[in-house]
Scaffold this motif. Structure first.
Motif, short mmCIF file in Angstrom:
data_model
loop_
_atom_site.label_atom_id
_atom_site.label_comp_id
_atom_site.label_asym_id
_atom_site.label_seq_id
_atom_site.Cartn_x
_atom_site.Cartn_y
_atom_site.Cartn_z
N HIS A 294 0.81 -1.22 -0.03
CA HIS A 294 -0.03 0.05 -0.11
C HIS A 294 0.94 1.16 -0.02
O HIS A 294 0.47 2.35 -0.81
N HIS B 291 0.92 4.48 -2.57
CA HIS B 291 1.05 6.01 -2.64
C HIS B 291 2.31 6.61 -3.39
O HIS B 291 1.94 7.61 -3.92
N SER C 92 0.83 9.58 5.41
CA SER C 92 -0.62 9.46 5.29
C SER C 92 -1.18 8.98 6.95
O SER C 92 -0.66 9.18 7.57
N ASP D 222 -6.47 7.43 -0.21
CA ASP D 222 -6.76 5.75 -0.73
C ASP D 222 -7.41 5.97 -2.07
O ASP D 222 -8.40 6.30 -2.16
ZN ZN Z 1 -3.31 5.21 2.33
#
Ligand code: ZN
Ligand code: KG4
Length: 342
Positions: A116, A120, A141, A307
């Motif tokens: 993940h 980003h 984040s 996201d």
């Molecule tokens: Zn995220």
């Protein structure tokens, strides 16, 4: 879209957004759907893991169907399925991973396991194409704060990370104690525009000389102590001043450490991404300082900061080119970290 194009289906369920996207050649977004669960979690002041997993499960299949329809594609048009397998909430991740595995198996498609945080970082490649390497990347984040040196695709060094709270997490926690709602980042960002960032001199944690790590828990305590002191004295708290001063303390450290990392690595390119990269003060300050020092700065449009699954499909594209595929026994890894590969 013809079969000779590399088209990746991206699936993202690591936290409280269910997201599905179809991206061609790592650049062209054919469809990008994000179903936010904000309304469900707002009254709890944060994400409730069980509630998040249940909602993912309820809507993921319909969301995939909708994205395929929007992009006017059949499963036979796809090249591979990329899915976030960590870091994140285990129950939430499992919904995406199981769905992607089932689709990969039934449609005879390669499966790609996506980190993940890398997602980003790749929001910038998605938005701007190939960035000039080498570069220094700041990813901020709700769950992560990382400074990464990137030499090429798949070749990176993790220079620093947070030792306690993530940048977005402190925005959320401060907003919660001010009863401003969830997520706190956008609210504090807006309130700060009406406040004086120099009103309260909150501490900046630079840590040891030469360290690229971050620490925000001291700042969080300082803000909460300030609030309590004002309340005990019966004095009214100036919320915009408090928000602006807190935000300034976060932004200053993020910007200074990123510039120091870029200087020390001798790069000319800096990239900024993650939910907190939507912050106007951070974008402005880094842009101004990067320009002064002659760096090229890249950040994604707001829709690709928070996201989404298009960034996941974009990482999937580069892994597809390297034939970096996962097997069907792929599992969710909630504590997955970025790993240095230099
Ligand atoms: Zn995220
Ligand atoms: O990247 P993201 O959507 O999810 C994670 O991977 O964590 O980031 C969400 C985080 C939240 O903590 C939210 O408060 C923060 O990003 N955020 C912001 C802004 N917009 C979102 N923080 C500061 N300023 C903003 N404008």
């Amino acid at each position: 879209m013809k079969k000779e194009h590399i088209i990746i289906l991206g699936v993202e369920t690591s936290c409280d957004d269910t997201a599905v996207s179809l991206v061609a050649e790592g650049r062209e977004i054919l469809s990008s759907l994000v179903s936010s669960q904000m309304d469900l979690h707002e009254r709890f002041g944060g994400v409730v893991p069980e509630v998040a997993s249940r909602r993912h499960l309820e809507i993921i299949n319909a969301l995939i169907e909708e994205a395929m329809e929007e992009a006017d594609l059949n499963f036979s048009d796809l090249s591979a399925i990329g899915v976030t397998y960590g870091p994140g909430l285990v129950g939430a991740l499992l919904i995406g991973v199981s769905t992607a595995k089932a689709l990969a198996y039934t449609c005879h498609l390669p499966l790609i396991a996506v980190n993940h945080i890398e997602g980003h970082m790749y929001a910038n490649f998605l938005a701007h194409g190939d960035l000039p390497f080498p570069l220094v990347s700041l990813i901020v984040s709700g769950g992560h704060t990382n400074l990464v040196y990137m030499e090429d695709h798949g070749k990176m060094e993790i220079m620093g990370r947070t030792r306690d709270d993530a940048a977005g997490e402190v925005f959320d926690k401060i907003a919660r104690s001010l009863e401003l709602g969830y997520p706190g980042g956008p609210v504090i960002d807006n309130l700060s525009k009406k406040g004086n960032p120099l009103a309260i001199p909150f501490p900046r944690a630079y840590l040891e000389e030469g360290s690229y790590d971050f620490s925000f828990s001291g700042l969080k305590s300082a803000v909460l102590n300030h609030l309590n002191r004002q309340k005990l004295k019966g004095e009214k708290v100036n919320i915009p001043d408090l928000a602006a001063s807190f935000q300034e303390a976060v932004v200053e450290v993020l910007v200074e450490k990123t510039l120091a990392a870029a200087r020390d690595k001798g790069v000319r390119t800096i990239s900024l991404s993650g939910g907190v990269a939507a912050n106007q003060a951070l974008r402005l300050s880094l842009e101004q300082k990067a320009r002064e020092k002659g760096y090229r700065l890249f950040f994604p449009p707001l829709s690709l900061c928070t996201d989404n699954a298009a960034m996941v499909a974009c990482v999937g594209y580069y892994q597809y080119l390297r034939e970096d595929f996962a097997s069907l026994d792929l599992n969710a890894v909630p504590g997955l970290q970025l790993i240095s590969s230099l």
